[in-house]
Enzyme design. Structure first.
Site, mmCIF file in Angstrom:
data_model
loop_
_atom_site.group_PDB
_atom_site.id
_atom_site.type_symbol
_atom_site.label_atom_id
_atom_site.label_comp_id
_atom_site.label_asym_id
_atom_site.label_seq_id
_atom_site.Cartn_x
_atom_site.Cartn_y
_atom_site.Cartn_z
ATOM 1 C CG HIS A 1 50.493 37.573 43.722
ATOM 2 N ND1 HIS A 1 49.265 37.004 43.503
ATOM 3 C CD2 HIS A 1 50.372 38.854 43.296
ATOM 4 C CE1 HIS A 1 48.448 37.888 42.954
ATOM 5 N NE2 HIS A 1 49.100 39.027 42.826
ATOM 6 C CB SER B 1 41.322 45.216 40.682
ATOM 7 O OG SER B 1 42.351 44.280 40.916
ATOM 8 C CG HIS C 1 52.852 42.903 42.123
ATOM 9 N ND1 HIS C 1 52.598 42.564 40.810
ATOM 10 C CD2 HIS C 1 51.757 42.518 42.818
ATOM 11 C CE1 HIS C 1 51.391 42.011 40.723
ATOM 12 N NE2 HIS C 1 50.871 41.975 41.927
ATOM 13 C CD GLU D 1 44.681 39.383 42.549
ATOM 14 O OE1 GLU D 1 43.833 38.714 43.192
ATOM 15 O OE2 GLU D 1 45.680 38.883 42.019
ATOM 16 N N GLY E 1 49.219 45.868 40.782
ATOM 17 C CA GLY E 1 48.885 46.133 42.170
ATOM 18 C C GLY E 1 47.520 46.792 42.190
ATOM 19 C CG ASN E 2 44.880 44.980 43.220
ATOM 20 O OD1 ASN E 2 44.808 44.523 44.347
ATOM 21 N ND2 ASN E 2 45.337 44.284 42.179
ATOM 22 C CG HIS F 1 47.779 43.115 45.800
ATOM 23 N ND1 HIS F 1 48.826 42.352 46.276
ATOM 24 C CD2 HIS F 1 47.573 42.693 44.523
ATOM 25 C CE1 HIS F 1 49.218 41.503 45.342
ATOM 26 N NE2 HIS F 1 48.478 41.696 44.262
#
Length: 213
Positions: free
Chosen positions: A157, A74, A97, A76, A28-29, A95
């Site tokens: 995702h 990251s 999960h 992402e 996650g970020n 973001h």
């Protein structure tokens, strides 16, 4: 130190996501637009967030170039920066999960509004699957959010919450994970009953006016 305040905020929210179970490990970020600049602070790749110091967080341009920082941004980053470019009013992104939101993404089913706090963000659309870190995923997320949405799921995702402030993005991620859990459990019990659409709009309006719901 340049970017210090923004870095501290991003790290604070990343650790809160970890503590709340929205993020597991480094899956996650979190990012935040740097006020007054065409750049953002984002969590680094593959470094546990509770082991970081604020000054170690990367600063990136809104086209993804590294501007400053000890660690690699990251994977992402393309998704975060694409959202910032597309939506000038969004300044913080989380973001995750988180489990139940991800379940709905795998089902390719939007998350309906189940409780009043979810109404500014739900129903939550699903962005179709693309490889993590890809430009295709970034574009799919931008398209799922459109011009007004602040939360979408990413098929197979996780969840993406993008809001005017980073604190609000964190709250949105929490509320929608709770909402997804309620939706799933009531669906399994045999009857999922979302808040009626007409009442969702009323609740949204109340929240915009600062009225508790």
């Amino acid at each position: 130190m340049k970017y210090q305040e923004t870095r501290e905020k991003v790290l604070e929210i990343a650790v809160k996501c970890l503590e709340k179970g929205l993020i597991h490990g480094t899956a996650g970020n979190v990012s935040m637009r740097v006020p007054g600049e065409d750049g953002a602070i984002i969590t680094p790749t593959r470094i546990p967030y509770d082991q970081l110091k604020p000054e170690q967080l990367p600063a990136v341009s809104l086209t993804g170039e590294l501007l400053d920082g000890e660690f690699k941004p990251s994977s992402e980053t393309p998704m975060h920066t694409a959202v910032y470019r597309a939506r000038k009013n969004l300044n913080g992104i989380v973001h995750t999960h988180s489990m139940y939101a991800t379940v709905f993404s795998i089902l390719e089913q939007e998350i309906p509004p189940m409780m009043p706090p979810s109404t500014p963000y739900a129903p939550v659309p699903v962005a179709p699957f693309h490889l993590p870190g890809s430009e295709e995923l970034a574009q799919a997320a931008v398209e799922a959010l459109g011009e007004e949405k602040m939360v979408c799921t990413l098929q197979n995702h996780g969840l993406l919450a993008a809001c005017p402030t980073l604190d609000r993005a964190f709250s949105a991620a929490e509320y929608i994970e709770e909402c997804a859990q309620l939706a799933y459990l009531t669906l399994m019990a045999g009857k999922m009953t979302p808040i009626p659409a007409k009442d969702v709009e009323t609740l949204k309006d109340r929240m915009l006016k600062g009225i508790a719901v």
